[in-house]
Design a protein around this motif. Structure first.
Motif, mmCIF file in Angstrom:
data_model
loop_
_atom_site.group_PDB
_atom_site.id
_atom_site.type_symbol
_atom_site.label_atom_id
_atom_site.label_comp_id
_atom_site.label_asym_id
_atom_site.label_seq_id
_atom_site.Cartn_x
_atom_site.Cartn_y
_atom_site.Cartn_z
ATOM 1 N N ALA A 28 0.838 -1.204 0.000
ATOM 2 C CA ALA A 28 0.000 0.000 0.000
ATOM 3 C C ALA A 28 0.873 1.253 0.000
ATOM 4 C CB ALA A 28 -0.937 -0.001 1.197
ATOM 5 N N GLN A 29 1.946 1.241 0.774
ATOM 6 C CA GLN A 29 2.875 2.380 0.816
ATOM 7 C C GLN A 29 3.510 2.604 -0.564
ATOM 8 O OE1 GLN A 29 4.015 4.706 3.348
ATOM 9 N NE2 GLN A 29 4.855 5.554 1.483
ATOM 10 N N ASP A 30 3.880 1.536 -1.239
ATOM 11 C CA ASP A 30 4.466 1.659 -2.581
ATOM 12 C C ASP A 30 3.484 2.289 -3.561
ATOM 13 O OD1 ASP A 30 6.806 0.508 -1.659
ATOM 14 O OD2 ASP A 30 6.428 -1.456 -2.587
ATOM 15 N N ARG A 31 2.220 1.876 -3.498
ATOM 16 C CA ARG A 31 1.215 2.440 -4.409
ATOM 17 C C ARG A 31 0.975 3.906 -4.089
ATOM 18 N NH1 ARG A 31 -1.698 0.109 -8.387
ATOM 19 N NH2 ARG A 31 0.294 -0.943 -8.259
ATOM 20 N N TYR A 32 0.884 4.241 -2.809
ATOM 21 C CA TYR A 32 0.729 5.629 -2.372
ATOM 22 C C TYR A 32 1.867 6.475 -2.947
ATOM 23 C CZ TYR A 32 1.031 9.541 0.980
ATOM 24 O OH TYR A 32 1.139 10.783 1.557
ATOM 25 N N THR A 33 3.097 6.007 -2.781
ATOM 26 C CA THR A 33 4.270 6.732 -3.276
ATOM 27 C C THR A 33 4.230 6.878 -4.789
ATOM 28 O OG1 THR A 33 5.573 5.930 -1.412
ATOM 29 C CG2 THR A 33 6.797 6.729 -3.323
ATOM 30 N N GLU A 34 3.809 5.824 -5.477
ATOM 31 C CA GLU A 34 3.689 5.876 -6.939
ATOM 32 C C GLU A 34 2.667 6.930 -7.363
ATOM 33 O OE1 GLU A 34 2.236 2.997 -10.619
ATOM 34 O OE2 GLU A 34 2.666 2.098 -8.670
ATOM 35 N N TRP A 35 1.523 6.944 -6.707
ATOM 36 C CA TRP A 35 0.486 7.925 -7.053
ATOM 37 C C TRP A 35 0.931 9.351 -6.752
ATOM 38 C CZ3 TRP A 35 -4.324 4.929 -4.889
ATOM 39 C CH2 TRP A 35 -4.699 3.934 -5.807
ATOM 40 N N VAL A 36 1.663 9.536 -5.654
ATOM 41 C CA VAL A 36 2.189 10.869 -5.348
ATOM 42 C C VAL A 36 3.111 11.324 -6.480
ATOM 43 C CG1 VAL A 36 3.731 12.159 -3.826
ATOM 44 C CG2 VAL A 36 1.923 10.739 -2.843
ATOM 45 N N GLY A 37 3.972 10.426 -6.955
ATOM 46 C CA GLY A 37 4.881 10.765 -8.041
ATOM 47 C C GLY A 37 4.181 11.056 -9.349
ATOM 48 N N LEU A 38 3.106 10.347 -9.627
ATOM 49 C CA LEU A 38 2.388 10.522 -10.893
ATOM 50 C C LEU A 38 1.422 11.705 -10.873
ATOM 51 C CD1 LEU A 38 1.517 6.799 -11.706
ATOM 52 C CD2 LEU A 38 3.164 8.255 -12.905
ATOM 53 N N ASP A 39 0.706 11.884 -9.779
ATOM 54 C CA ASP A 39 -0.405 12.848 -9.751
ATOM 55 C C ASP A 39 -0.310 13.885 -8.636
ATOM 56 O OD1 ASP A 39 -2.016 11.582 -11.877
ATOM 57 O OD2 ASP A 39 -2.121 9.917 -10.457
ATOM 58 N N GLY A 40 0.743 13.852 -7.843
ATOM 59 C CA GLY A 40 0.835 14.664 -6.638
ATOM 60 C C GLY A 40 0.957 16.157 -6.828
ATOM 61 N N THR A 41 1.253 16.618 -8.038
ATOM 62 C CA THR A 41 1.381 18.067 -8.240
ATOM 63 C C THR A 41 0.079 18.716 -8.687
ATOM 64 O OG1 THR A 41 2.150 17.765 -10.512
ATOM 65 C CG2 THR A 41 3.837 17.899 -8.781
ATOM 66 N N ASP A 42 -0.916 17.924 -9.019
ATOM 67 C CA ASP A 42 -2.224 18.461 -9.421
ATOM 68 C C ASP A 42 -2.865 19.111 -8.199
ATOM 69 O OD1 ASP A 42 -5.088 18.656 -9.815
ATOM 70 O OD2 ASP A 42 -4.851 17.337 -11.536
ATOM 71 N N PRO A 43 -3.271 20.376 -8.285
ATOM 72 C CA PRO A 43 -3.798 21.076 -7.098
ATOM 73 C C PRO A 43 -5.095 20.494 -6.541
ATOM 74 C CG PRO A 43 -4.041 22.432 -9.060
ATOM 75 C CD PRO A 43 -3.240 21.233 -9.465
ATOM 76 N N ASP A 44 -5.811 19.679 -7.314
ATOM 77 C CA ASP A 44 -7.078 19.129 -6.846
ATOM 78 C C ASP A 44 -6.958 17.723 -6.267
ATOM 79 O OD1 ASP A 44 -8.494 21.420 -7.647
ATOM 80 O OD2 ASP A 44 -8.580 20.682 -9.710
ATOM 81 N N VAL A 45 -5.840 17.054 -6.503
ATOM 82 C CA VAL A 45 -5.672 15.653 -6.115
ATOM 83 C C VAL A 45 -5.452 15.505 -4.605
ATOM 84 C CG1 VAL A 45 -4.047 13.713 -6.281
ATOM 85 C CG2 VAL A 45 -4.875 14.816 -8.349
ATOM 86 N N VAL A 46 -6.088 14.460 -4.043
ATOM 87 C CA VAL A 46 -5.880 14.075 -2.650
ATOM 88 C C VAL A 46 -5.550 12.585 -2.650
ATOM 89 C CG1 VAL A 46 -6.893 13.899 -0.348
ATOM 90 C CG2 VAL A 46 -7.543 15.790 -1.849
ATOM 91 N N ILE A 47 -4.419 12.221 -2.040
ATOM 92 C CA ILE A 47 -3.979 10.828 -1.980
ATOM 93 C C ILE A 47 -3.825 10.464 -0.517
ATOM 94 C CG2 ILE A 47 -2.208 9.175 -2.695
ATOM 95 C CD1 ILE A 47 -1.460 11.325 -4.895
#
Length: 74
Positions: A28-47
């Motif tokens: 789960a931590q790996d997927r969280y980190t992956e999503w942060v890297g892919l989508d984490g700069t979008d101002p609307d995204v919450v992970i």
């Protein structure tokens, strides 16, 4: 008592979510980190990285474009 580990991605706060669920916390931590890297700069995204035991969820970490916030310790 079984604990599930979830990673949840929302493209807008309180919007629909994409979610994965694992028994192994590192996965789960790996997927969280992956999503942060892919989508984490979008101002609307919450992970979120979430731990669920007996139907009760505890948010471990939350990522927004403003950065990461750790949830309260159990």
């Amino acid at each position: 008592m079984e604990t599930k580990h979830l990673a949840r991605l929302q493209f807008e706060a309180d919007g629909p979510a994409v979610e994965g669920e694992w028994k192994v916390p590192a996965t789960a931590q790996d997927r969280y980190t992956e999503w942060v890297g892919l989508d984490g700069t979008d101002p609307d995204v919450v992970i979120r990285l979430i731990e669920e035991t007996d139907g009760r969820q505890r948010t471990v970490k939350t990522w927004t474009a403003q950065g990461e916030v750790e949830g309260p310790k159990p």
